[in-house]
Design a protein around this motif. Structure first.
Motif, PDB file in Angstrom:
ATOM      1  N   PRO A  28      -2.835  23.378 -14.231  1.00  0.00           N
ATOM      2  CA  PRO A  28      -3.250  22.004 -14.580  1.00  0.00           C
ATOM      3  C   PRO A  28      -4.603  21.649 -13.966  1.00  0.00           C
ATOM      4  CG  PRO A  28      -0.963  22.025 -13.904  1.00  0.00           C
ATOM      5  CD  PRO A  28      -1.486  23.406 -13.638  1.00  0.00           C
ATOM      6  N   LEU A  73      -7.396  23.381 -15.886  1.00  0.00           N
ATOM      7  CA  LEU A  73      -7.704  22.722 -17.157  1.00  0.00           C
ATOM      8  C   LEU A  73      -8.419  21.393 -16.956  1.00  0.00           C
ATOM      9  CD1 LEU A  73      -4.523  23.679 -19.182  1.00  0.00           C
ATOM     10  CD2 LEU A  73      -6.872  24.364 -19.661  1.00  0.00           C
ATOM     11  N   THR A  74      -8.010  20.631 -15.925  1.00  0.00           N
ATOM     12  CA  THR A  74      -8.713  19.378 -15.646  1.00  0.00           C
ATOM     13  C   THR A  74     -10.184  19.665 -15.359  1.00  0.00           C
ATOM     14  OG1 THR A  74      -6.700  18.482 -14.660  1.00  0.00           O
ATOM     15  CG2 THR A  74      -8.730  17.299 -14.207  1.00  0.00           C
ATOM     16  N   GLN A  97      -4.148  19.903 -21.142  1.00  0.00           N
ATOM     17  CA  GLN A  97      -3.954  19.687 -19.713  1.00  0.00           C
ATOM     18  C   GLN A  97      -2.585  19.044 -19.447  1.00  0.00           C
ATOM     19  OE1 GLN A  97      -3.772  17.029 -17.496  1.00  0.00           O
ATOM     20  NE2 GLN A  97      -4.093  18.292 -15.675  1.00  0.00           N
TER      21      GLN A  97
END
Lengths: 269, 262
Positions: A192, A195-196, A258
Motif C-alpha cells: 500500500p 502504491l501511495t 492503492q
C-alpha cells in the motif's frame, strides 16, 4: 462548518464541474466554449500528434517513478531502523528540500547540468570532455525525480515502520534468506505504501509543465505542457479539459489500486 | 544471528546516503554560487555579497514579494478560519464521506487541474483577475491542509471536556471558544504555517489565476529563470531556502512545544 463547506462548493466543486462539462462542447474563438455538444474533443486524444505526447509523458513519468522507488525503498527502510532521535532528523532532512520553492529546486538543476556547470566541469577535468546534459529527457527525469522523491520516501517510511518485526523474525527463523523474507514478507506488506508513493510521483510528473520547459528546453512536450498551451496559447479550452480529465482518470485509477492493496493487506495481517 | 542480519543490511547504506547527497548537492551548489564574486557563475572568484545587494535593488522582485505576502497572509487567515470550522464540523456533526472527499480533494488533485478549473470558473462568472483571484485559489488549496491537520488533532482529543461544558449549561459558542479552540490550538497553528508556506511557494495555480500586471514572486522567478542562470537568482534562491528552512524547523519545534504545554 457552513462557511467552509460553502466556500468549497463554490470554488472547488463548481470549477471542477465546469471542467467536466467543457469536455463535451465546441471551442469558442477566444477561449471559453460554444454550447454545442460534440464528441470531437475526445477523439482528438488518439490523433497521432497528441498520442505521441501522451506516450512520451507516460514513459518519462514511469521511469521517474521507478527510479524514485529504487532510491526511496532502501532509504525508507534504513530510516525506519534508525534510533528514534536520528529518525526525526533523517525525516526532517527528507522533507526540508520539499518545502523549498519548487522553481528554485528546478533552477538548481540548470546550474548543475549547464554546459559550464559542475557536472560538466567534473567530466572535463577527468578528460572525458563536455556533453550536452541540459535540454534532454535525462535532465527532465532528474528534475522530476528531485522534485518528487520525498513524496515517495514518506509513505514508504510509514508503511515499513508499521510492519511487525516479529513477522520478519519468524520468516528468518523458518530458514528464509533475507532476500526471500523481503520478497515474501516485507514487500507485499508494504505494497500500500509503495502504491501511495507511486501515485504521489507519477501523477504530478505527468502534469508538470515547468520541468519539461526549463530542463527539457521545450524539446519534449509533456501532458502538462499540452494542457497549459490549450488554455494559455491555443485557446482550446474543451480539449484542455479533456486532457485534464484524463489526468484525473489516471489518478482515480491508481487510487483504486492503492485502496485495493490496503484492503488486501488488512485482511491478510 | 543478530550480527549476521546487520551485515546483510549493510549495502542499504549506499542508496540511503545517495538519497541525501542527491537531495542536498544541488541546493549546496546554488548557495555557494550566490556568494561568488565572479560574474561568470561557474568559476570561483572569492567571497562576496554583491549579488545580494543587487537583489535588493531589483524593482520586479520587490513588487513580486509584496504581492506574494499579501496573498499569503490573506489566504492563510481565510483558510485557517474556514478550514478549522470545516474540520470541527466534519469530526463532530457529520459523517458524510462525500464532504470528507471534498475537503481533502485539493491536496490530492494535481495543481494544474485546480488551476484550469478556477480559470474557467473566473471566466464564467466574468471576474477580473488580480491578487484577489490568487488569494481565493490559495485558500481552496490551503484549506485542505488546515482541515487535515486540525482533524488529526481532533481525532486524538478527548470529547468529555466539551460534554462537561455543555452539561454545565454553556452555549455551543462558549464551548467552542473556551474548550474546543484551546485544545486545537497547536493543530490550528501548524495548519496555518503550512498554508502560509504553501502559498508563498505556490507557482502553478498563481500562474493561471494572477493578472499579468500583478505577478507573485514565483511568477517573477519563473520569468527570470527562463532566460538562464544569473548570480542574482542564486542570491534570491539562497534567501528563500533560508526562509523555508527556518519556517519548517520552527514549525517542528513549535508543535512540539505547544503539545508539551497542553
Amino acid at each position: 462548518m457552513g462557511p467552509g463547506f460553502g466556500f468549497l462548493i463554490v470554488f472547488l466543486a463548481v470549477p471542477l464541474a465546469l471542467v467536466l462539462s467543457y469536455t463535451v462542447f465546441r471551442r469558442g474563438r477566444f477561449g471559453g466554449v460554444v454550447y454545442e455538444a460534440t464528441g470531437e474533443n475526445f477523439t482528438r486524444l488518439i490523433d497521432p500528434l497528441y498520442l505521441d505526447v501522451v506516450i512520451g509523458s507516460v514513459k518519462l513519468a514511469t521511469i521517474t517513478t521507478l527510479l524514485a522507488l529504487l532510491l526511496a525503498y532502501p532509504t525508507a527502510y534504513m530510516i525506519a531502523r534508525l534510533p528514534a532521535k536520528w529518525k526525526v532528523i533523517a525525516l526532517v532532512a527528507v522533507v526540508l528540500p520539499f518545502w523549498t520553492n519548487f522553481l528554485i529546486r528546478t533552477y538548481a538543476w540548470i546550474v548543475l547540468l549547464n554546459s559550464e556547470g559542475l557536472v560538466n566541469s567534473g567530466l572535463d577535468a577527468l578528460g572525458l570532455g563536455k556533453i550536452e546534459l541540459l535540454y534532454s529527457d535525462g535532465a527532465i527525469v532528474a528534475g522530476l525525480l528531485y522534485a518528487y522523491l520525498p513524496l515517495m520516501i514518506l509513505p514508504l517510511y510509514s508503511a515499513i515502520e508499521r510492519l511487525d518485526p516479529q513477522l520478519r523474525e519468524a520468516s528468518a527463523n523458518l530458514g528464509a534468506r533475507p532476500i526471500r523474507t523481503f520478497w515474501s514478507v516485507t514487500l507485499p506488506l508494504s505494497l500500500p505504501g509503495v502504491l501511495t508513493g507511486c501515485v504521489f510521483v507519477f501523477v504530478p510528473s505527468l502534469g508538470n509543465f515547468v520541468i519539461p520547459e526549463l530542463l527539457g528546453g521545450g524539446r519534449r512536450i509533456m501532458v502538462g505542457n499540452l494542457i497549459r498551451d490549450q488554455f494559455l496559447k491555443a485557446r482550446d479550452w474543451p480539449f484542455g479539459s479533456v486532457l485534464a480529465l484524463s489526468v484525473i482518470g489516471v489518478l482515480v485509477l491508481l487510487l483504486f489500486a492503492q485502496a485495493w492493496a490496503s484492503r488486501r493487506v488488512g485482511r491478510d495481517a | 544471528m543478530r550480527k549476521n542480519r546487520k551485515q546483510g543490511n549493510g549495502w542499504l547504506r549506499l542508496p540511503f546516503w545517495l538519497t541525501y547527497v542527491f537531495l542536498y548537492v544541488p541546493i549546496a551548489v546554488v548557495v555557494l554560487m550566490s556568494f561568488n564574486r565572479n560574474k561568470s557563475p561557474y568559476a570561483w572568484g572569492g567571497f562576496s555579497l554583491r549579488w545580494y545587494g543587487q537583489l535588493l535593488e531589483n524593482e520586479k522582485i520587490r513588487e513580486g514579494l509584496i504581492n506574494t505576502l499579501i496573498v499569503a497572509f490573506g489566504s492563510t487567515v481565510l483558510s485557517t478560519v474556514l478550514g478549522t470550522l470545516l474540520a470541527v464540523g466534519l469530526a463532530r456533526y457529520n459523517k458524510s464521506r462525500m464532504l470528507d472527499a471534498l475537503s481533502t480533494m485539493p491536496a490530492l488533485l494535481p495543481d494544474l487541474v485546480l488551476a484550469i478549473g478556477l480559470l474557467i470558473f473566473y471566466a464564467a462568472v466574468k471576474m477580473t483577475l488580480g491578487l484577489h483571484s490568487v488569494l481565493i485559489a490559495h485558500t481552496v488549496f490551503g484549506m485542505a491542509f488546515v482541515t487535515a491537520v486540525v482533524r488529526a488533532r481532533l481525532n486524538h482529543a478527548d470529547t468529555s471536556m466539551e460534554e462537561a461544558s455543555r452539561d454545565l449549561g454553556a452555549t455551543p459558542v462558549t464551548t467552542f471558544m473556551r474548550i474546543t479552540l484551546p485544545t486545537l490550538a497547536p493543530g490550528i497553528l501548524a495548519g496555518a504555517l503550512l498554508a502560509f508556506t504553501l502559498s508563498i511557494d505556490e507557482f502553478v495555480i498563481a500562474f493561471f489565476t494572477a493578472a499579468p500586471t500583478q505577478p507573485t514572486l514565483p511568477i517573477v522567478i519563473y520569468s527570470m529563470v527562463r532566460f538562464g542562470v544569473t548570480p542574482e537568482i542564486n542570491a534570491l534562491a539562497t534567501l528563500l531556502l533560508a526562509v523555508s528552512f527556518t519556517v519548517v524547523i520552527a514549525a517542528q519545534r513549535m508543535t512540539k512545544l505547544t503539545e508539551a504545554l497542553s
